[in-house]
Motif scaffolding. Structure first.
Motif, mmCIF file in Angstrom:
data_model
loop_
_atom_site.group_PDB
_atom_site.id
_atom_site.type_symbol
_atom_site.label_atom_id
_atom_site.label_comp_id
_atom_site.label_asym_id
_atom_site.label_seq_id
_atom_site.Cartn_x
_atom_site.Cartn_y
_atom_site.Cartn_z
ATOM 1 N N ALA A 1 0.822 -0.975 0.157
ATOM 2 C CA ALA A 1 -0.143 0.195 -0.258
ATOM 3 C C ALA A 1 1.012 0.958 -0.671
ATOM 4 O O ALA A 1 0.798 2.002 -0.360
ATOM 5 C CB ALA A 1 -1.254 -0.092 1.583
ATOM 6 N N HIS A 2 1.842 1.730 0.322
ATOM 7 C CA HIS A 2 2.964 2.541 0.401
ATOM 8 C C HIS A 2 3.601 2.588 -0.636
ATOM 9 O O HIS A 2 3.672 3.560 -1.296
ATOM 10 C CB HIS A 2 3.648 2.644 2.117
ATOM 11 C CG HIS A 2 3.551 2.839 3.395
ATOM 12 N ND1 HIS A 2 2.609 1.931 3.891
ATOM 13 C CD2 HIS A 2 3.443 4.457 3.544
ATOM 14 C CE1 HIS A 2 1.746 2.314 4.924
ATOM 15 N NE2 HIS A 2 3.039 3.505 5.296
ATOM 16 N N THR B 1 0.040 -3.400 12.838
ATOM 17 C CA THR B 1 1.105 -3.983 12.162
ATOM 18 C C THR B 1 2.208 -3.178 11.784
ATOM 19 O O THR B 1 3.112 -3.539 12.234
ATOM 20 C CB THR B 1 0.709 -4.039 10.600
ATOM 21 O OG1 THR B 1 -0.542 -5.258 11.169
ATOM 22 C CG2 THR B 1 1.454 -4.611 9.557
ATOM 23 N N PRO B 2 2.305 -1.537 11.633
ATOM 24 C CA PRO B 2 3.139 -0.559 11.581
ATOM 25 C C PRO B 2 3.967 -0.653 13.120
ATOM 26 O O PRO B 2 5.683 -0.445 12.327
ATOM 27 C CB PRO B 2 2.443 1.033 11.420
ATOM 28 C CG PRO B 2 1.207 0.575 10.998
ATOM 29 C CD PRO B 2 0.901 -0.897 11.501
ATOM 30 N N ARG C 1 9.041 4.961 5.593
ATOM 31 C CA ARG C 1 8.304 5.702 6.535
ATOM 32 C C ARG C 1 6.752 4.816 6.494
ATOM 33 O O ARG C 1 6.304 4.607 5.599
ATOM 34 C CB ARG C 1 7.980 7.315 6.886
ATOM 35 C CG ARG C 1 7.850 7.732 5.502
ATOM 36 C CD ARG C 1 8.011 9.565 5.449
ATOM 37 N NE ARG C 1 7.615 10.268 4.334
ATOM 38 C CZ ARG C 1 6.420 10.447 4.144
ATOM 39 N NH1 ARG C 1 5.452 10.285 5.411
ATOM 40 N NH2 ARG C 1 5.487 10.889 3.637
ATOM 41 N N ILE C 2 6.079 5.055 7.648
ATOM 42 C CA ILE C 2 4.652 4.543 7.676
ATOM 43 C C ILE C 2 3.844 5.962 7.796
ATOM 44 O O ILE C 2 4.303 7.689 8.297
ATOM 45 C CB ILE C 2 4.959 4.363 9.036
ATOM 46 C CG1 ILE C 2 5.324 2.742 8.689
ATOM 47 C CG2 ILE C 2 2.736 3.488 8.987
ATOM 48 C CD1 ILE C 2 4.940 1.781 8.095
ATOM 49 N N HIS D 1 -1.553 4.175 6.055
ATOM 50 C CA HIS D 1 -1.860 3.026 7.139
ATOM 51 C C HIS D 1 -3.810 3.014 8.049
ATOM 52 O O HIS D 1 -4.072 1.918 7.593
ATOM 53 C CB HIS D 1 -1.250 3.579 8.352
ATOM 54 C CG HIS D 1 -1.485 2.047 9.654
ATOM 55 N ND1 HIS D 1 -1.962 3.230 10.636
ATOM 56 C CD2 HIS D 1 -1.657 0.943 9.582
ATOM 57 C CE1 HIS D 1 -2.466 1.709 11.008
ATOM 58 N NE2 HIS D 1 -2.175 0.945 10.537
ATOM 59 N N ARG D 2 -4.629 4.228 7.482
ATOM 60 C CA ARG D 2 -5.838 4.589 8.289
ATOM 61 C C ARG D 2 -6.865 3.548 6.799
ATOM 62 O O ARG D 2 -7.876 2.961 7.131
ATOM 63 C CB ARG D 2 -5.752 5.627 8.249
ATOM 64 C CG ARG D 2 -6.037 6.156 9.605
ATOM 65 C CD ARG D 2 -6.576 7.514 9.842
ATOM 66 N NE ARG D 2 -6.414 8.873 9.108
ATOM 67 C CZ ARG D 2 -5.334 9.936 9.064
ATOM 68 N NH1 ARG D 2 -4.397 9.335 9.767
ATOM 69 N NH2 ARG D 2 -5.369 10.533 8.095
#
Length: 418
Positions: free
Chosen positions: A94-95, A172-173, A103-104, A109-110
């Motif tokens: 997804a990133h 998870t992050p 980085r997250i 993430h949402r």
């Protein structure tokens, strides 16, 4: 030469529709884990007709020598390992798609988490609605409170798994690079305090998260490529098996890896150190089987079966206990049937219970047909382009559904997201 059957042709189409880079061993392990949970519950859960009520019983309480059955079918550790692997890779993908590296990103993430939790909890609504109506109907119909409490507790018992899995997924992050040794150390110290120092029993509930965090972080390590060598898998298998044997043989832990009604200690409720080390052994075996599973999954029929199980994973998991109870309730209309309503106190019961498994599976198939739409998002019909692809086909991931012997493609990139 005989023309291929409809099922075989459909299986070939499913095989062709699967993205070539998909690791089919992951799906196979998930299917095996779900199958183990379902069969395990059907084999060790008995609803005994006792006067005007139904009460839960377990053959493990009457036949302790059946404990090895729980070693085969208590496969939750493998499921959590696969979940950690899939979540770690999915979040990283997804990133990457969002162009965020190293980085997250909170927004990414949402969005990713919302999609995963929606798929987890949407099927729950149907279960809660059906059992709310069923419980009210049973009470109004004169069923005893004992019966209603027993069946509702069994029907809703899978929910604990979803809550734990949702918490680990959301974190998870933070967990993607956590060593499994840290949560394993927590489980060890909790058990030392509980059993060695006479600490409070409630402390064991810390292990609900810590215990399942161990295989989840193993899955994350797998996603990072740290468990590719056979040596790592053999270490998990042999180390976990030997440690579990010592704990059961010399430290007083139960031999059964599932709860037994009336037992002083349960390995699963909450998880103990023995359950966690046993899970490590299972995860090691699963990792050793990866290459073999990949070879088997090249066969279209085998892959089609695994794909269909994965497409219905939540429905199967949430409704398998309902299938058992529906069969039991309908059977009472005929009378008190052996292996279904009788006390699980001997080998004859175990043999007869095996004969009931196909009936449970048939009823579960009916539940799957009725409620799979909640898992799949309702199966709405959408407009397709000149290549036969819908908007959902292009946006999400590949999912193959067999309806009347024909294949339809829905959510065309679902395979890459999981």
């Amino acid at each position: 030469m005989r023309e291929p059957t409809t099922i075989r042709r459909a299986a070939v189409r499913i095989d062709a529709a699967t993205p070539p880079g998909r690791d089919r061993a992951v799906d196979a392990l998930r299917a095996l884990a779900i199958g183990g949970v379902v069969l395990g519950h059907w084999l060790v859960t008995a609803l005994v007709a006792d006067g005007g009520a139904l009460r839960a019983a377990s053959p493990l309480g009457h036949m302790p020598w059946l404990a090895p059955v729980s070693w085969v079918f208590q496969t939750l550790a493998v499921f959590f390992m696969v979940g950690g692997h899939v979540a770690t890779r999915g979040l990283a993908s997804a990133h990457t798609r969002a162009g965020v590296h190293g980085r997250i990103h909170a927004g990414v993430h949402r969005t990713w988490l919302a999609a995963r939790l929606k798929r987890l909890f949407r099927p729950v609504l149907a279960v809660l609605a059906v059992w709310s109506v069923a419980a009210a109907g049973l009470l109004l119909g004169g069923a005893s409170f004992v019966t209603v409490h027993t069946v509702v507790k069994l029907a809703l018992s899978p929910m604990w798994f979803l809550l734990v899995f949702a918490v680990l997924t959301a974190a998870t992050p933070l967990l993607a690079r956590l060593s499994p040794l840290w949560p394993l150390a927590v489980v060890l110290h909790v058990d030392l305090v509980r059993f060695g120092l006479g600490g409070p029993a409630w402390l064991g509930w810390v292990n609900v998260l810590a215990g399942w965090l161990v295989p989840y972080t193993l899955g994350a390590a797998w996603a990072r490529g740290e468990l590719e060598r056979p040596r790592a898998a053999w270490t998990l298998l042999l180390g976990g098996a030997v440690t579990t044997a010592v704990l059961v043989g010399f430290a007083g832990y139960p031999a059964s890896m599932v709860g037994v009604p009336g037992a002083a200690v349960s390995n699963l409720d909450p998880p103990t150190l023995a359950a966690v080390t046993f899970g490590l052994a299972q995860c090691g075996l699963a990792l050793l089987l990866r290459d073999r599973l990949r070879r088997v999954m090249r066969r279209p029929l085998a892959w089609a079966a695994v794909a269909l199980v994965n497409l219905s994973a939540m429905t199967v998991f949430l409704w398998h206990q309902t299938a058992l109870m529906a069969t039991t309730a309908l059977g009472l209309l005929v009378g008190r049937l052996p292996g279904l309503h009788t006390v699980p106190d001997g080998p004859a019961w175990a043999a007869l219970r095996l004969l009931w498994l196909p009936v449970f599976a048939l009823v579960l198939g009916v539940c799957r047909a009725a409620f799979h739409g909640f898992e799949s998002g309702g199966g709405r019909r959408t407009r397709r382009d000149r290549h036969g692809r819908s908007g959902a086909d292009r946006r999400d991931r590949s999912r193959v559904v067999l309806t009347g012997g024909r294949r339809e493609l829905v959510d065309a990139r679902r395979a890459r997201r999981d």
